[in-house]
Design an enzyme around this catalytic site. Structure first.
Site, PDB file in Angstrom:
ATOM      1  N   GLN A 169       5.436   1.104  -1.182  1.00  0.00           N
ATOM      2  CA  GLN A 169       4.344   0.770  -0.273  1.00  0.00           C
ATOM      3  C   GLN A 169       3.454  -0.288  -0.911  1.00  0.00           C
ATOM      4  O   GLN A 169       2.964  -0.089  -2.028  1.00  0.00           O
ATOM      5  CB  GLN A 169       3.555   2.062  -0.023  1.00  0.00           C
ATOM      6  CG  GLN A 169       2.482   1.957   1.010  1.00  0.00           C
ATOM      7  CD  GLN A 169       1.339   2.916   0.714  1.00  0.00           C
ATOM      8  OE1 GLN A 169       0.780   2.906  -0.382  1.00  0.00           O
ATOM      9  NE2 GLN A 169       0.990   3.729   1.683  1.00  0.00           N
ATOM     10  N   SER A 184      -2.527  -1.070  -1.045  1.00  0.00           N
ATOM     11  CA  SER A 184      -3.762  -1.211  -1.832  1.00  0.00           C
ATOM     12  C   SER A 184      -3.769  -2.481  -2.660  1.00  0.00           C
ATOM     13  O   SER A 184      -2.729  -2.978  -3.086  1.00  0.00           O
ATOM     14  CB  SER A 184      -3.896  -0.029  -2.796  1.00  0.00           C
ATOM     15  OG  SER A 184      -4.051   1.162  -2.092  1.00  0.00           O
ATOM     16  N   SER A 230       3.942   3.120  -6.429  1.00  0.00           N
ATOM     17  CA  SER A 230       4.936   3.906  -7.149  1.00  0.00           C
ATOM     18  C   SER A 230       6.324   3.479  -6.663  1.00  0.00           C
ATOM     19  O   SER A 230       6.468   2.956  -5.559  1.00  0.00           O
ATOM     20  CB  SER A 230       4.708   5.406  -6.959  1.00  0.00           C
ATOM     21  OG  SER A 230       4.510   5.709  -5.619  1.00  0.00           O
ATOM     22  N   GLU A 242       1.080  10.154   5.781  1.00  0.00           N
ATOM     23  CA  GLU A 242       0.778  10.474   4.384  1.00  0.00           C
ATOM     24  C   GLU A 242      -0.126  11.696   4.308  1.00  0.00           C
ATOM     25  O   GLU A 242       0.100  12.611   3.535  1.00  0.00           O
ATOM     26  CB  GLU A 242       0.078   9.279   3.708  1.00  0.00           C
ATOM     27  CG  GLU A 242      -0.183   9.519   2.217  1.00  0.00           C
ATOM     28  CD  GLU A 242      -0.986   8.392   1.567  1.00  0.00           C
ATOM     29  OE1 GLU A 242      -1.748   7.719   2.272  1.00  0.00           O
ATOM     30  OE2 GLU A 242      -0.829   8.213   0.349  1.00  0.00           O
ATOM     31  N   GLU A 263     -14.727  10.948  -2.160  1.00  0.00           N
ATOM     32  CA  GLU A 263     -15.895  10.400  -1.463  1.00  0.00           C
ATOM     33  C   GLU A 263     -15.515  10.028  -0.023  1.00  0.00           C
ATOM     34  O   GLU A 263     -16.259  10.317   0.918  1.00  0.00           O
ATOM     35  CB  GLU A 263     -16.434   9.174  -2.211  1.00  0.00           C
ATOM     36  CG  GLU A 263     -17.127   9.489  -3.533  1.00  0.00           C
ATOM     37  CD  GLU A 263     -16.166   9.878  -4.654  1.00  0.00           C
ATOM     38  OE1 GLU A 263     -14.991   9.465  -4.599  1.00  0.00           O
ATOM     39  OE2 GLU A 263     -16.567  10.631  -5.561  1.00  0.00           O
TER      40      GLU A 263
END
Lengths: 368, 392, 368, 392
Positions: free
Chosen positions: D112, D115, D147, D230, D363
């Site tokens: 993936q 990010s 990963s 996910e 958060e």
């Protein structure tokens, strides 16, 4: 194992909540604090008419023949409203003790015509030694039991007596003195009970009496967790509502992230506590061998949650939450006393450690 | 001649002229004020000698030793701590001469009319209106959290004189006569059962313009002087080890072995350690202040104290077991002086809940630390427009 | 009692910080992890040249004749930089033991020409029984001591020996094996020490040896608190810097209130911890009777603070804080090991409870 | 014929035609896919039978009993959990036929590329650029926390195709060939010493437009399908009492009496209680899901799990005393599968720190709970303008 609420339970909840919404709004509970009558007798009758007082009493003893799961749901609702009724003392503790003894007396408790109380200090934890501070001689009882929950409302006292035995004592019998004390929890009062050569009727003796008291304490502690879930849930809902409405600095205070995160954490703790309370109610209802673990877990988690929820409610309401006229303190006081009732979280965790084989014995303990 | 020697002389003169043993209390206090020994750092003629502030301690000690009466400072804390510095800084000569002497002697008690139900943490959002009418202002609104309102002669008051301006502007600062028509004081009961505070309803209260402090529209600036002095007062005095709540609980622990469990022991020692750490922090803070350091640590002391008091008192109720179920008395009372550690465990538990709310909530204090000490950015502002348009 | 930093201390801090800023930036510390030499010998020499290694050593023994207060300030700075130097083992533990014995050997430690180590497991708490796992026969020492801090860098081992006695042993003596173990704290390593018929020189015996070891442990635990204040301070500063710079959702993340409040709380804990660390250093320097209380308090408060600060640093840095290339983990590992070093917070609090007369003995303990 | 009976037949047919004992692993998996027994709720022809999802468990159980090989789902979790549902929902027929079979059999591993260093919690702020060039896109940027990147053949990739639009618009979703020129994978070492993840540098990587998933500029919508899957995956499976980390610590406690102290005991039992409470919460959540309830509780499970894992592992290091000073191995490794509870206490402690960061920080999860579950207001927005103008 079913940790959800069944449809029947949800129906029951709706009925109880409807009655409480109409007859037990915060304003009424607050007003009662100033009156002479601590308990709401008419609310008690309404709960009786719903059958809510004898849910886990067998039908042959005049109850509903449902289970402790349903009683737990009623407690959730009573907790939400901090209802001033002697439910814990009568419908939970005294009733469970009488059911365990298969005593006919339970019928009048289940129907609500009699209010009962189990004469043990409210702080007695399940697993404590048999609380025999009353002695018997020639069939007459003498002794003193302090801090008995709901004793002030009771006409029937279920009294552990040395022997061990369990006696039924009418509160208007000769030699009975019930002294209401000033309670921290203003909506669930305690009283000191004295007996002086008072006649009573034995309803169980020996192991059966011990088992009945243990059963009452275990069920009481386990079901109190559900009440505490109700308290916490109501506190969270009320606080969420308030922080959405209350504006400071041109914004609803509920839009400030620090407050959002605290309420998210509280919600999450409530979610987890509810699972333990449902588990305890289910396990008590089905009589599983895991009951002691389930009760110790639920009571330690839920009683701390309720305190935290009530404390956050006061804090996040700011000054208004510190006022007598706002109901936040009713929940705070109920929750704080609940932490002491039927075993503190610390006691329950100590029990839990023993039950799940996490021993504390340490060779070097004596040195410290 | 040094300040200190001069002041020593003044004290001796005062005592010689007014023997504490035989002089009327009020007469003595008035004479002390007139001798400049009330607050020596105040100007001459207003109870002071324009001397360094720290000399006051010497005066207080000498007079106490001589058996002189004091002005019962806890009873008139708002006057001494908040009203007086504000009058001194912003008052006209006439106002200073009128107000300070009876304030200091305690003949006239003061209270504070700042907070409102809709303006707590966001004090500047206050909505009490003051409308000009000739030489007077006509004031209408509701104030809350007013201690001493029922015994006060005067109040310091914030009111909005122009709602068209942003909230920090358009506020004006007044001295309000609590005996004026239209002022109604109602006790505000708290969860402890006591009514330490009052609600004050103001309905068409007339305040002469001569009782305005500072300029019209400058009220927020004036109020900052008042509030700064409140914060300093909260810093607190030196306490010995085990002073305050922890000492009570430690005492119970020592005297009542039957209450002990290992879990409670671990928690108690942790609380003891936090209390001692906070005490040392206070000692260090005072050393910093004495050394002239700015000491941002001060902003945190109240926050830490509140949390600690709540944790200790919550623990205490648990520790007390069956006794924790009880309360001493729910009777409505209006105490003159609040003692957080007085009464029973239940009272301490409930009263401590207020520590993180009154005088600046812990949430506001965290904002202050984050922004003023750590320099973190402020939130995007939502309240910049005219006061009248703010959501509420 | 002076809890502030004196001008001399601030000057000392400035000198040490200047050296560390130049010679011990995070990049250098990280690079060293991949190298064979765990310790930074040239940094050690620079610290020696500042006189930082013998601050609390009397001048007649080759030290600076200052006090433990100054040594504490050096530790704050070393903690800020997680400096890979054997300061704790040599300049604190071994040095304090030698000072207590009035041994001449301390001069070479104070000058930095010799690195010393006190052969006790790093987890040994003040007040523990004399740690004698080494025996002596015919003047030759045999035994094993595990987890000795900075032993891998030491040429002089100060070894507690049954008797009790304290021996000086050169690390290159026959029979000495020092085995570095893989340490959780990568910038402060431990090693297992074995002695097999190793010659040594007795430097104290009897009560004097016991007192020297106790002094070293007490001073070590008390001064480690200052290092932990330094760790926490650096973590807080670094995190504040990062949350001001890091933007997400169009804002610096440091403008989000939840983060602001967490950092405000952390700052406040640091303020309180610093007072306890300064207090411990001051009391140790002046030799007050309150030293044991001050050390137990400071070590329990500061070691927990350092862990919390380092954990918050990792969390508030998000993913980058989890990477090897970011120095946050150096502080985290130093802090976490510091929690175990010279007594855990729990052990120190137990000591504290005993010292301030909060006893734990409970009649019913045996039952649980 | 019922779904269930029909599926039973298919399983028997598959096993009859391909004896697990003698058939090559890959051949068996391909045959299983072609028989529609890979994921029975997928369409016929794409490894499924358009059957109810819960029947998959029956198939898996029967095949496992017959000794059939599985597709090693932990090794290809990103493909199965994230890429596959997205390809199924947004892929063209050609894409579905090309990608799903080797994805499921594990012949082609997926990773993936979402990010970025500057876009973590705020994923939609990503800045990797994709510029159209004829039938291709040219992609340049840096991705992180990937990963399996070193073993992957394909990646799901988000890139910005229009920086003039607000950040959630102007993103497009691609399938990126990890063997294409310009793709560079570097291991990203973590504080544990391991490199579970990679950084991926994309330099003028050519992606054919045929490998776009969904419309140009619709990438955020497509990504939500991926991310929703996910989150579901994180819900986790049923565990027995004392499953996971708490069991390890409880075991140590029982076996090592010399490590016990009363304070540690109180903490351990508290952790045990929290672990059991969270386990029961998971049981309840699964009962809610099975009953068709929406179960907002799911959002909280990951948050609670992370905190608990951190608290237990932090406790464990303390409990281990001298052993807690040590670490098993700092050698750089690239594990295929991550086991949070594997290795020693030090590893568990360090690895657990990531639990509250990866897959949505705690958060962000608290924001989600506050806004979506409790209905609290959102913060004032600071990121509504064009992506290119956002502060970063």
């Amino acid at each position: 194992m079913n940790l959800l609420y069944t449809e029947i339970e949800e129906d029951l909840r709706a009925s109880v909540r409807a009655v409480l919404t109409d007859h037990c709004p915060p304003s009424a509970v607050l007003a009662r604090l100033e009156s002479d009558s601590s308990y709401d007798a008419s609310l008690w009758e309404l709960l009786a008419s719903l059958g809510a007082l004898g849910l886990h009493v067998p039908e042959e003893h005049g109850g509903q023949g449902a289970s402790l799961r349903e009683t737990a749901v009623v407690l959730e609702e009573l907790g939400r409203f901090t209802a001033p009724v002697p439910f814990l003392g009568s419908a939970v503790l005294a009733t469970t003790a009488l059911v365990a003894c298969e005593s006919d007396l339970v019928a009048s408790l289940a129907s609500g015509t009699t209010v009962g109380a189990l004469a043990v200090p409210l702080t007695t934890a399940p697993g404590s030694p048999f609380p025999a501070t009353v002695s018997v001689e020639d069939g007459l009882l003498t002794g003193r039991v302090t801090s008995v929950v709901d004793a002030g409302a009771a006409s029937l006292l279920v009294v552990p007596v040395e022997g061990p035995a369990l006696y039924a004592v009418r509160a208007d019998s000769p030699g009975v003195t019930v002294t209401e004390v000033v309670s921290l929890d203003m909506t669930r009062r305690i009283a000191d009970v004295s007996l002086a050569s008072t006649p009573g009727v034995v309803i169980a003796s020996g192991d059966r009496a011990t088992a009945a008291v243990q059963s009452a304490l275990r069920v009481g502690a386990g079901l109190l967790a559900s009440e505490q879930v109700g308290i916490a849930e109501a506190c969270l809902e009320q606080t969420v509502r308030y922080v959405k409405e209350r504006h400071q600095f041109g914004r609803a205070i509920g839009s400030f992230q620090a407050i959002k995160h605290r309420l998210a954490d509280l919600w999450l703790e409530l979610v987890c506590a509810r699972a333990t309370a449902r588990h305890a109610a289910d396990v008590l209802a089905t009589g599983s061998a895991d009951a002691d673990v389930a009760v110790a877990l639920a009571q330690s988690e839920c009683s701390e949650l309720a305190v935290r929820a009530a404390e956050e409610t006061v804090q996040l309401h700011g000054g208004i939450g510190m006022t007598w006229e706002h109901p936040a303190h009713l929940s705070l006081k109920r929750a704080k006393v609940g932490q002491l009732a039927l075993g503190t979280p610390g006691e329950h965790r100590r029990t839990l450690g023993r039950l799940v084989h996490l021993p504390m014995d340490i060779p070097s303990m004596g040195q410290t | 001649m040094s300040h200190s020697a001069h002041i020593g002389d003044r004290v001796r003169e005062l005592l010689a002229a007014h023997d504490p043993g035989s002089t009327d209390r009020l007469e003595f206090l008035r004479a002390r004020f007139d001798a400049g020994l009330a607050w020596v750092h105040y100007p001459v003629g207003l109870g002071g000698l324009a001397a360094p502030r720290e000399l006051q301690r010497v005066v207080d000690a000498e007079l106490e030793e001589a058996g002189a009466p004091d002005n019962d400072p806890r009873r008139i804390g708002i006057g001494l701590g908040m009203a007086a510095p504000t009058v001194l800084t912003y008052g006209t000569e006439e106002q200073k001469n009128r107000f300070l002497r009876p304030l200091w002697t305690g003949e006239e008690v003061w209270c504070q009319l700042f907070s409102e139900p809709g303006a707590g943490s966001d004090l500047a959002a206050l909505g009490t209106r003051a409308v000009r009418d000739g030489d007077d202002w006509i004031v209408t609104g509701q104030k809350v959290w007013t201690s001493s309102a029922h015994s006060a002669r005067w109040a310091i008051l914030l009111a909005r004189t122009d709602p068209e301006l942003p909230k920090h502007q358009g506020i004006t600062y007044f001295v309000c006569d609590m005996s004026a028509p239209g002022v109604e004081v109602r006790p505000l009961r708290q969860i402890t059962g006591e009514a330490e505070f009052n609600e004050v309803f103001l309905t068409d209260v007339r305040i002469p313009d001569a009782h305005r402090l500072g300029e019209v529209g400058e009220g927020w600036k004036v109020a900052r002087t008042t509030l700064m002095n409140e914060r300093v007062a909260i810093g607190g005095a030196a306490i010995p080890r085990e002073g305050g709540m922890i000492g009570i609980v430690a005492g119970t622990w020592r005297e009542r072995p039957e209450l002990r469990t290992p879990e409670l022991h671990a928690r108690l020692v942790k609380l003891w350690a936090r209390a001692e750490a906070l005490r040392l922090t206070g000692v260090r803070l005072r050393q910093q202040l004495a050394a002239g350091g700015p000491g941002p640590e001060g902003s945190g002391m109240k926050l830490a104290f509140a949390k600690l008091a709540q944790d200790i008192s919550g623990f205490e109720v648990e520790l007390m077991a069956e006794e924790g179920l009880r309360y001493d008395d729910w009777t409505l009372r209006r105490p003159d002086i609040v003692d957080f550690t007085g009464r029973g465990p239940g009272y301490r538990y409930l009263r401590a809940k207020g520590n993180s709310i009154e005088g600046g909530t812990s949430e506001i204090l965290r904002n202050i630390i984050a922004e003023r000490v750590l320099g973190l950015p402020t939130e995007p502002r939502s309240d910049a427009g005219p006061w009248k348009d703010l959501p509420r």
